[in-house]
Design a protein around this motif. Structure first.
Motif, short mmCIF file in Angstrom:
data_model
loop_
_atom_site.label_atom_id
_atom_site.label_comp_id
_atom_site.label_asym_id
_atom_site.label_seq_id
_atom_site.Cartn_x
_atom_site.Cartn_y
_atom_site.Cartn_z
N THR A 42 2.95 4.24 -5.64
CA THR A 42 3.41 3.72 -4.34
C THR A 42 2.28 3.71 -3.32
OG1 THR A 42 4.07 5.90 -3.54
CG2 THR A 42 5.73 4.64 -4.73
N LEU B 212 -1.40 0.13 -3.40
CA LEU B 212 -1.26 -1.16 -4.11
C LEU B 212 -2.34 -1.39 -5.17
CD1 LEU B 212 -0.50 -3.35 -0.95
CD2 LEU B 212 1.17 -2.56 -2.62
N GLU B 213 -2.82 -0.30 -5.75
CA GLU B 213 -3.92 -0.46 -6.72
C GLU B 213 -3.47 -1.29 -7.92
OE1 GLU B 213 -5.72 3.19 -7.90
OE2 GLU B 213 -7.21 2.17 -9.15
N ILE C 105 -2.45 -4.26 -8.08
CA ILE C 105 -1.45 -5.32 -7.82
C ILE C 105 -2.19 -6.63 -7.50
CG2 ILE C 105 0.44 -6.06 -6.29
CD1 ILE C 105 1.13 -3.53 -7.84
N ALA D 81 -2.14 -9.70 -5.49
CA ALA D 81 -1.36 -10.11 -4.32
C ALA D 81 -1.56 -11.58 -3.97
CB ALA D 81 -1.75 -9.25 -3.12
N PRO E 207 7.09 -6.93 -0.27
CA PRO E 207 7.24 -6.02 -1.41
C PRO E 207 8.49 -5.14 -1.27
CG PRO E 207 5.45 -5.32 0.01
CD PRO E 207 6.07 -6.50 0.67
N GLN F 121 10.29 -1.08 -1.62
CA GLN F 121 9.93 0.31 -1.40
C GLN F 121 10.75 1.19 -2.33
OE1 GLN F 121 12.20 -1.18 0.28
NE2 GLN F 121 13.84 0.29 0.65
#
Ligand code: CMC
Length: 387
Positions: A6, A9-10, A12, A14, A368, A370
């Protein structure tokens, strides 16, 4: 990859972009197919803007048309000048810049016009005006009169001319600043570009997107690291103190980090840092300070860190900010201007991303999910009680 998915955002993906490619494993940065080592020192900032925005290097007439446009947009609205001159003089320059760019949007009657022609004009207008806001706040806070831009000077030369209070800078200084601009112009899905892309995806206006980006760049984990790195080197002060600071950086209970070290994507030497280190040596030699104490601390710190298991295992190398602060300091810039200079250059990238998104008919809002911790926690308790 970090154990807490969480955070940060490693990994990901985008966005899809044609602008720049950060090849972290091999330590390469590519702008529109060109390696940064081919570009830095060989093309100027205006050519880089053209390359990023139009996907190819300009010919002479294309370059000259771009330069003419940028020059034509340098004049700030009087309301923005008045606003800059009403800020407290101790305002952090990045905050003044953020406020100035937001104000430019208020004084631009076309700010909400999203026709392609208007978008194109506003893109160049912001690139031309962000250095003027930066320079004017600098002059104002020093209690010096504002200076008119010179149409015959390129972006880097005009910036130096303004902050020098109307004195033309030496060619070497102009070329160095120009090269710094080229190195900083774009860098994949970095935090400020990502922030501006989130703003753009809501179909907000360009001034809002750049304002989001400036606020994000300011942090010391991102663009603010150039100022923080120089402050750290000054705090270390002497090569004999390096081992103590290396131990602090490795200590999990100590919040101290080596500023200007590490990168989310580069697990190899940052190619921009290599160019910047070379430039740093050249600038210091030029001003007769090749044995500068802070440079010696930086070189020794890098040498020790790169042989230390902690930094080797975590693949932590110097990034661009490690040497940019020493270089800009040697050129006479106050440290509070390092991050605004980064912002001036990165505007080329932010706006190229903005254009790329706005022209994409498949744009979607960034939204995104959560992990709702409290809900999960409550459910867990209910289950326990039931049992
Ligand atoms: N000094 C000491 N330890 C570090 C450093 C550092 N500079 N950077 C990372 N680490 C450690 C970190 O503690 C972590 O250890 P562990 O796995 O035991 O928890 C591990 O290396 C991975 O670091 P991370 O913080 O999870 O990595 P990240 O990808 O989230 O953060 C970074 C990248 C650049 C924010 C971080 O390396 C950092 O804070 N560096 C110092 C600030 C800096 O120089 N920022 C400029 C970045 S380049 C220009 C730009 O993008 O603006």
């Amino acid at each position: 990859m970090s154990s807490d998915a969480t955070k940060g955002l490693e990994g990901i993906v985008a966005a899809k972009t044609y602008l720049s490619d950060v090849r972290g494993d091999v330590g390469e940065l590519i702008y529109r197919g060109y390696d940064i080592n081919q570009l830095a020192g060989n093309i100027g900032y205006e050519e880089t803007v053209y390359l990023l925005h139009y996907g190819k290097l300009p010919n002479q007439s294309e370059l000259s048309a771009l330069k003419t446009k940028l020059v034509s947009y340098r004049q700030l609205p009087q309301g923005v000048i008045d606003l800059i001159q009403s800020l407290p003089k101790d305002t952090v320059p990045m905050n003044a810049l953020r406020t100035g760019i937001s104000a430019l949007g208020c004084f631009d009657s076309s700010s909400e016009d999203n026709s392609p022609e208007s978008l194109q004009e506003k893109a160049l207008k912001i690139i031309a005006q962000i250095p003027i806001v930066t320079a004017y706040f600098h002059l104002y806070r020093q209690g010096r009169p504002l200076v008119e831009s010179r149409p015959d000077l390129n972006e880097a030369a005009n910036f130096l001319y303004l902050i020098n209070g109307g004195t033309e800078a030496e060619k070497d200084s102009v070329d160095t600043l120009d090269m710094c601009y080229v190195l900083h112009a774009d860098h994949g899905m970095n935090a400020s570009t990502f922030a501006s892309r989130v703003t753009v995806a809501t179909l907000s206006d360009i001034y809002s997107a750049v304002t989001s980006a400036i606020g994000t760049l300011k942090g010391p984990l991102h663009g603010g690291a150039n100022e923080a790195a120089l402050n750290m080197l000054r705090e270390i002060g002497d090569v004999k103190n390096i081992p103590k600071f290396i131990e602090k950086a490795k200590d999990k209970n100590d919040p101290f980090k080596l500023m200007g070290f590490g990168h989310r994507v580069y697990k190899n030497y940052d190619p921009r840092a290599k160019v910047m280190q070379k430039t740093c040596h050249e600038v210091l030699a030029e001003i007769g300070k090749k044995d500068d104490k802070i440079l010696q601390v930086a070189l020794e710190l890098e040498k020790i860190a790169l042989k230390d298991d902690y930094f080797i295992e975590k693949k932590l190398y110097p990034n661009i900010d490690f040497y940019s602060g020493i270089t800009l300091n040697a050129m006479g810039f106050p440290s509070t201007m390092f991050t605004p200079l980064f912002a001036v250059a990165r505007t080329a990238g932010w706006i190229a991303h903005w254009k790329e998104m706005y022209l994409d008919p498949k744009n979607r809002i960034g939204r995104p999910r959560q992990l709702s911790v409290s809900y999960t926690h409550l459910r867990a308790h209910e289950t326990e009680a039931d049992l």
